[in-house]
Design an enzyme around this catalytic site. Structure first.
Site, PDB file in Angstrom:
ATOM      1  N   THR A  17       0.817  -1.210   0.000  1.00 29.33           N
ATOM      2  CA  THR A  17       0.000   0.000   0.000  1.00 29.33           C
ATOM      3  C   THR A  17       0.850   1.259   0.000  1.00 29.33           C
ATOM      4  O   THR A  17       0.469   2.274  -0.584  1.00 29.33           O
ATOM      5  CB  THR A  17      -0.931   0.002   1.226  1.00 29.33           C
ATOM      6  OG1 THR A  17      -1.818  -1.114   1.133  1.00 29.33           O
ATOM      7  CG2 THR A  17      -1.758   1.275   1.296  1.00 29.33           C
ATOM      8  N   TYR A  31      -7.744   1.082  -4.148  1.00 28.42           N
ATOM      9  CA  TYR A  31      -6.503   1.472  -4.812  1.00 28.42           C
ATOM     10  C   TYR A  31      -5.779   0.229  -5.310  1.00 28.42           C
ATOM     11  O   TYR A  31      -6.133  -0.904  -4.988  1.00 28.42           O
ATOM     12  CB  TYR A  31      -5.598   2.246  -3.840  1.00 28.42           C
ATOM     13  CG  TYR A  31      -5.258   1.449  -2.606  1.00 28.42           C
ATOM     14  CD1 TYR A  31      -4.149   0.603  -2.569  1.00 28.42           C
ATOM     15  CD2 TYR A  31      -6.055   1.536  -1.472  1.00 28.42           C
ATOM     16  CE1 TYR A  31      -3.853  -0.141  -1.452  1.00 28.42           C
ATOM     17  CE2 TYR A  31      -5.764   0.794  -0.337  1.00 28.42           C
ATOM     18  CZ  TYR A  31      -4.667  -0.043  -0.333  1.00 28.42           C
ATOM     19  OH  TYR A  31      -4.378  -0.795   0.780  1.00 28.42           O
ATOM     20  N   THR A  99       1.106  -4.165   4.412  1.00 32.98           N
ATOM     21  CA  THR A  99       0.758  -4.396   5.816  1.00 32.98           C
ATOM     22  C   THR A  99       0.232  -5.798   6.095  1.00 32.98           C
ATOM     23  O   THR A  99       0.358  -6.307   7.204  1.00 32.98           O
ATOM     24  CB  THR A  99      -0.307  -3.390   6.281  1.00 32.98           C
ATOM     25  OG1 THR A  99      -1.506  -3.565   5.503  1.00 32.98           O
ATOM     26  CG2 THR A  99       0.178  -1.954   6.143  1.00 32.98           C
ATOM     27  N   ASP A 100      -0.369  -6.459   5.090  1.00 36.01           N
ATOM     28  CA  ASP A 100      -1.110  -7.693   5.366  1.00 36.01           C
ATOM     29  C   ASP A 100      -0.239  -8.811   5.909  1.00 36.01           C
ATOM     30  O   ASP A 100      -0.651  -9.561   6.798  1.00 36.01           O
ATOM     31  CB  ASP A 100      -1.839  -8.164   4.105  1.00 36.01           C
ATOM     32  CG  ASP A 100      -3.071  -7.329   3.803  1.00 36.01           C
ATOM     33  OD1 ASP A 100      -3.495  -6.554   4.686  1.00 36.01           O
ATOM     34  OD2 ASP A 100      -3.621  -7.456   2.697  1.00 36.01           O
ATOM     35  N   LYS A 169      -0.807  -7.187  13.141  1.00 38.95           N
ATOM     36  CA  LYS A 169      -1.782  -6.260  12.563  1.00 38.95           C
ATOM     37  C   LYS A 169      -3.112  -6.514  13.251  1.00 38.95           C
ATOM     38  O   LYS A 169      -3.636  -7.635  13.225  1.00 38.95           O
ATOM     39  CB  LYS A 169      -1.906  -6.462  11.051  1.00 38.95           C
ATOM     40  CG  LYS A 169      -2.816  -5.422  10.395  1.00 38.95           C
ATOM     41  CD  LYS A 169      -2.834  -5.568   8.870  1.00 38.95           C
ATOM     42  CE  LYS A 169      -3.737  -4.492   8.260  1.00 38.95           C
ATOM     43  NZ  LYS A 169      -3.780  -4.574   6.782  1.00 38.95           N
ATOM     44  N   GLU A 294       5.330 -28.608  34.317  1.00 37.43           N
ATOM     45  CA  GLU A 294       4.871 -29.221  33.071  1.00 37.43           C
ATOM     46  C   GLU A 294       5.778 -28.798  31.927  1.00 37.43           C
ATOM     47  O   GLU A 294       6.195 -27.642  31.818  1.00 37.43           O
ATOM     48  CB  GLU A 294       3.431 -28.803  32.775  1.00 37.43           C
ATOM     49  CG  GLU A 294       2.857 -29.421  31.508  1.00 37.43           C
ATOM     50  CD  GLU A 294       1.446 -28.914  31.203  1.00 37.43           C
ATOM     51  OE1 GLU A 294       0.870 -29.399  30.219  1.00 37.43           O
ATOM     52  OE2 GLU A 294       0.957 -28.030  31.930  1.00 37.43           O
TER      53      GLU A 294
END
Length: 318
Positions: A17, A31, A99-100, A169, A294
């Site tokens: 982006t 976009y 960003t994804d 994100k 544990e």
């Protein structure tokens, strides 16, 4: 003879982006990402806010929407970082990214590079053509962070600096879309200076395997998938993945890593057939807490998507 003290910061572009272009009305959605060359993104910043002791070089590694990030591009990006970081006059590397999948690439690079110089990633939630474009400020902050010289893989966004391990994100639209949860930012960029709280990124204890990462064809990398435990979970999904040849599974459990009993049975069958299974929590903050005494080698503190990367790299060694 006077010796030059000029050092170099290299900016690598991968699209996203931050390099996106939209319609003339300047909106933040609708976009096309990955349209503007990284050198063009850098140009308006260099003249105004960078230290005079640095010179800058830009390289376009990829030009894609980060939702489509792949192993081949990861390899190319890691190789480019390694090439530049090995040069004595390079102070640090900055990477523009979508960003994804930013948090995934950041963790991948931290694992395979474990850099002794700064590698600073940045991004934008608005395209370059938006009236409220956030990319220029984020890129400026990334360069300032790289010039500050703190080693590791960092992400600068919305005035904050985050470490690769904890970043997520957390919002699909807002400019302030990233968080490190309870860990909080590692630093803030304020008026051209970095104010650090945490200077030590995660150290990933792995054998030396750079040549494997560079040379192994992307199609030959281990197949690792995510499975989420939910109400009414059905084991058939796990069975289908195993039948198709999956080599590793990361299970995002509910709460403190609990797994639906039907899903658990399928995972046990997968383990019996040689599939490596790791377990984490689907909760956005915190990590699985084991009872006193544990031990469970399958439990990881990483988020599901980062655990998947680490499991891929672990299987790559076999």
């Amino acid at each position: 003879m006077q010796v030059s003290t000029t050092r170099k910061i290299v900016i690598l572009g991968t699209g996203g982006t931050i390099a996106g272009q939209g319609s003339a009305h300047g909106g933040g959605v609708g976009y096309q990402p990955g349209q503007i060359d990284v050198a063009q993104l850098l140009q308006p910043i260099v003249e105004h806010c960078l230290p005079e002791r640095f010179v800058f070089e830009a390289e376009q590694v990829a030009q894609l929407d980060s939702k489509d990030m792949d192993i081949t591009t990861w390899q190319q990006l890691a190789q480019a970082c390694s090439k530049w970081l090995d040069q004595a006059d390079v102070a640090g590397v900055v990477i523009t990214h979508g960003t994804d999948t930013l948090e995934e690439t950041a963790w991948f690079l931290q694992c395979v590079l474990q850099p002794v110089k700064p590698v600073v990633m940045t991004c934008a939630m608005r395209p370059a053509t938006a009236l409220s474009a956030d990319g220029p400020a984020n890129l400026r902050d990334a360069v300032i962070c790289a010039a500050d010289g703190v080693a590791g893989v960092w992400v600068t966004v919305a005035g904050e600096v985050h470490g690769a391990q904890w970043l997520r994100k957390v919002h699909p639209y807002r400019v302030h879309a990233f968080s490190s949860g309870a860990q909080g930012p590692a630093a803030w960029v304020e008026e051209g200076r970095v104010r650090w709280l945490q200077r030590a990124p995660a150290t990933v204890v792995l054998p030396e395997f750079a040549s494997v990462v560079w040379e192994r064809d992307a199609k030959q990398w281990p197949w690792v998938e995510l499975v989420t435990s939910t109400a009414a979970a059905r084991p058939a999904a796990v069975d289908a993945l195993v039948a198709a040849g999956v080599q590793g599974l990361v299970v995002a459990g509910t709460g403190n890593g609990s797994i639906h009993q039907a899903l658990q049975q399928a995972l046990q069958r997968a383990t019996a057939q040689g599939v490596m299974v790791w377990r984490t929590t689907r909760c956005e903050q915190g990590q699985i807490v084991l009872a006193d005494g544990e031990q469970d080698a399958a439990v990881t503190p990483l988020s599901p998507v980062k655990a998947r990367i680490s499991l891929m790299l672990a299987l790559l060694q076999n």
